[in-house]
Enzyme design. Sequence first.
Site, PDB file in Angstrom:
ATOM      1  N   THR A  44      32.835  36.127  38.526  1.00 51.89           N
ATOM      2  CA  THR A  44      33.746  36.726  37.553  1.00 51.89           C
ATOM      3  C   THR A  44      33.830  38.231  37.750  1.00 51.89           C
ATOM      4  O   THR A  44      34.928  38.814  37.767  1.00 51.89           O
ATOM      5  CB  THR A  44      33.270  36.417  36.126  1.00 51.89           C
ATOM      6  OG1 THR A  44      33.127  35.014  35.966  1.00 51.89           O
ATOM      7  CG2 THR A  44      34.263  36.942  35.109  1.00 51.89           C
ATOM      8  N   TYR A 107      39.841  25.418  30.880  1.00 51.16           N
ATOM      9  CA  TYR A 107      41.199  25.123  30.424  1.00 51.16           C
ATOM     10  C   TYR A 107      41.394  23.646  30.121  1.00 51.16           C
ATOM     11  O   TYR A 107      41.882  23.284  29.050  1.00 51.16           O
ATOM     12  CB  TYR A 107      42.261  25.598  31.444  1.00 51.16           C
ATOM     13  CG  TYR A 107      43.673  25.477  30.893  1.00 51.16           C
ATOM     14  CD1 TYR A 107      44.161  26.421  29.999  1.00 51.16           C
ATOM     15  CD2 TYR A 107      44.488  24.414  31.248  1.00 51.16           C
ATOM     16  CE1 TYR A 107      45.441  26.301  29.470  1.00 51.16           C
ATOM     17  CE2 TYR A 107      45.761  24.279  30.727  1.00 51.16           C
ATOM     18  CZ  TYR A 107      46.235  25.227  29.833  1.00 51.16           C
ATOM     19  OH  TYR A 107      47.484  25.105  29.314  1.00 51.16           O
ATOM     20  N   TYR A 133      27.014  27.349  36.058  1.00 50.52           N
ATOM     21  CA  TYR A 133      27.325  28.602  35.366  1.00 50.52           C
ATOM     22  C   TYR A 133      27.971  28.241  34.045  1.00 50.52           C
ATOM     23  O   TYR A 133      29.136  27.832  33.999  1.00 50.52           O
ATOM     24  CB  TYR A 133      28.254  29.454  36.236  1.00 50.52           C
ATOM     25  CG  TYR A 133      28.676  30.783  35.643  1.00 50.52           C
ATOM     26  CD1 TYR A 133      28.037  31.340  34.536  1.00 50.52           C
ATOM     27  CD2 TYR A 133      29.724  31.496  36.211  1.00 50.52           C
ATOM     28  CE1 TYR A 133      28.432  32.560  34.017  1.00 50.52           C
ATOM     29  CE2 TYR A 133      30.135  32.717  35.700  1.00 50.52           C
ATOM     30  CZ  TYR A 133      29.483  33.244  34.603  1.00 50.52           C
ATOM     31  OH  TYR A 133      29.885  34.455  34.081  1.00 50.52           O
ATOM     32  N   ARG A 138      34.293  32.312  28.404  1.00 49.53           N
ATOM     33  CA  ARG A 138      35.394  32.386  29.368  1.00 49.53           C
ATOM     34  C   ARG A 138      36.015  31.017  29.646  1.00 49.53           C
ATOM     35  O   ARG A 138      37.223  30.905  29.802  1.00 49.53           O
ATOM     36  CB  ARG A 138      34.911  33.014  30.687  1.00 49.53           C
ATOM     37  CG  ARG A 138      34.644  34.504  30.586  1.00 49.53           C
ATOM     38  CD  ARG A 138      34.346  35.095  31.952  1.00 49.53           C
ATOM     39  NE  ARG A 138      34.108  36.531  31.885  1.00 49.53           N
ATOM     40  CZ  ARG A 138      35.053  37.466  31.950  1.00 49.53           C
ATOM     41  NH1 ARG A 138      36.312  37.104  32.068  1.00 49.53           N
ATOM     42  NH2 ARG A 138      34.738  38.742  31.889  1.00 49.53           N
ATOM     43  N   LYS A 162      22.945  29.439  35.526  1.00 50.75           N
ATOM     44  CA  LYS A 162      23.179  30.765  34.964  1.00 50.75           C
ATOM     45  C   LYS A 162      23.688  30.533  33.555  1.00 50.75           C
ATOM     46  O   LYS A 162      24.802  30.027  33.363  1.00 50.75           O
ATOM     47  CB  LYS A 162      24.198  31.552  35.790  1.00 50.75           C
ATOM     48  CG  LYS A 162      24.581  32.895  35.167  1.00 50.75           C
ATOM     49  CD  LYS A 162      25.694  33.577  35.936  1.00 50.75           C
ATOM     50  CE  LYS A 162      26.120  34.889  35.248  1.00 50.75           C
ATOM     51  NZ  LYS A 162      27.240  35.562  35.969  1.00 50.75           N
ATOM     52  N   ILE A 204      21.445  36.845  36.716  1.00 52.13           N
ATOM     53  CA  ILE A 204      22.622  37.175  37.507  1.00 52.13           C
ATOM     54  C   ILE A 204      23.349  38.247  36.712  1.00 52.13           C
ATOM     55  O   ILE A 204      23.925  37.980  35.663  1.00 52.13           O
ATOM     56  CB  ILE A 204      23.480  35.940  37.781  1.00 52.13           C
ATOM     57  CG1 ILE A 204      22.683  34.953  38.650  1.00 52.13           C
ATOM     58  CG2 ILE A 204      24.785  36.337  38.488  1.00 52.13           C
ATOM     59  CD1 ILE A 204      23.427  33.691  39.033  1.00 52.13           C
TER      60      ILE A 204
END
Length: 294
Positions: A44, A107, A133, A138, A162, A204
Amino acid sequence: MFSGSIPALVTPFAADGRFDEGVYRDFIEWQIAEGSSALVPVGTTGEAATLSAEEHFYIVAVCVDQTKGRVPVIAGAGSNDTRVAIHNIAAAKAAGADAALMVPPYYNRPNQEGIFRHFEAVAGSCDLPIVLYNVPGRTVTDIAVETVARIAQELPSVVGIKDATGQLQRVSGQRAGAGAGFCQLSGNDETALAFNAMGGVGCISVTANVAPRLCAEFQAACAGGDYIGALALHDRLFALHLALFTDASPGPVKYAVTRMRPGFPEALRLPMMWPSAASRAAVDSAMAALSPRP
């Protein structure tokens, strides 16, 4: 398998918008010299959402080539389309990455069974190790603690996570379900101290783009059980952790890198923008506070 301070690398773009390979190679050398224990290209923070597939995996290959095996490379490779994710993990392996960092489908908002089947298909297609992740802020999609445990138990190539949920209780829940050997890395610098105390093994990190040595020292203190020393380093870094999210990321961290490394290009790709004056002022103030306290 992975531990310590692992920067989610920013991607430098020249004024004309092209990937600046020379600056990137120099940045990787600095990160390794400063003690970063692994590198994450095209996540990202690396503006992966604005890269073409060709650019994406070329950047991974550059990172692998420059690193030359000195630290592991964990390539951003997720997608909300399972078929594309399968292609991405194959491309990450072909580029020489040591692992792939993969978000759940965003999404689309699949249910937990859909999330599991997505990772089952990806893991079944390629033997490259996978680090989950989980970043619901997000992706909207959230990998439930129980699903993390199921993935860890049934998909052996999924070696860690993560966790950017900010929900610290998950560290204990995931250790109980996935086992102590499942690698848990914080995705939030500001809570990494508590995350490690609860069983995490690293971060991270966005902040490590700017202060890699301090972040590496912080993680080493945690790993050595020196939580007094770790707290002192956390306190020095805390304002910067927050300042780097005073505007849409990676704007503030790119600004901070230009302050730390003159000559690093200022460009971002639309729709990302240079941070506001207030955000830049917050970053300036936080960076000034990085010097040791009397």
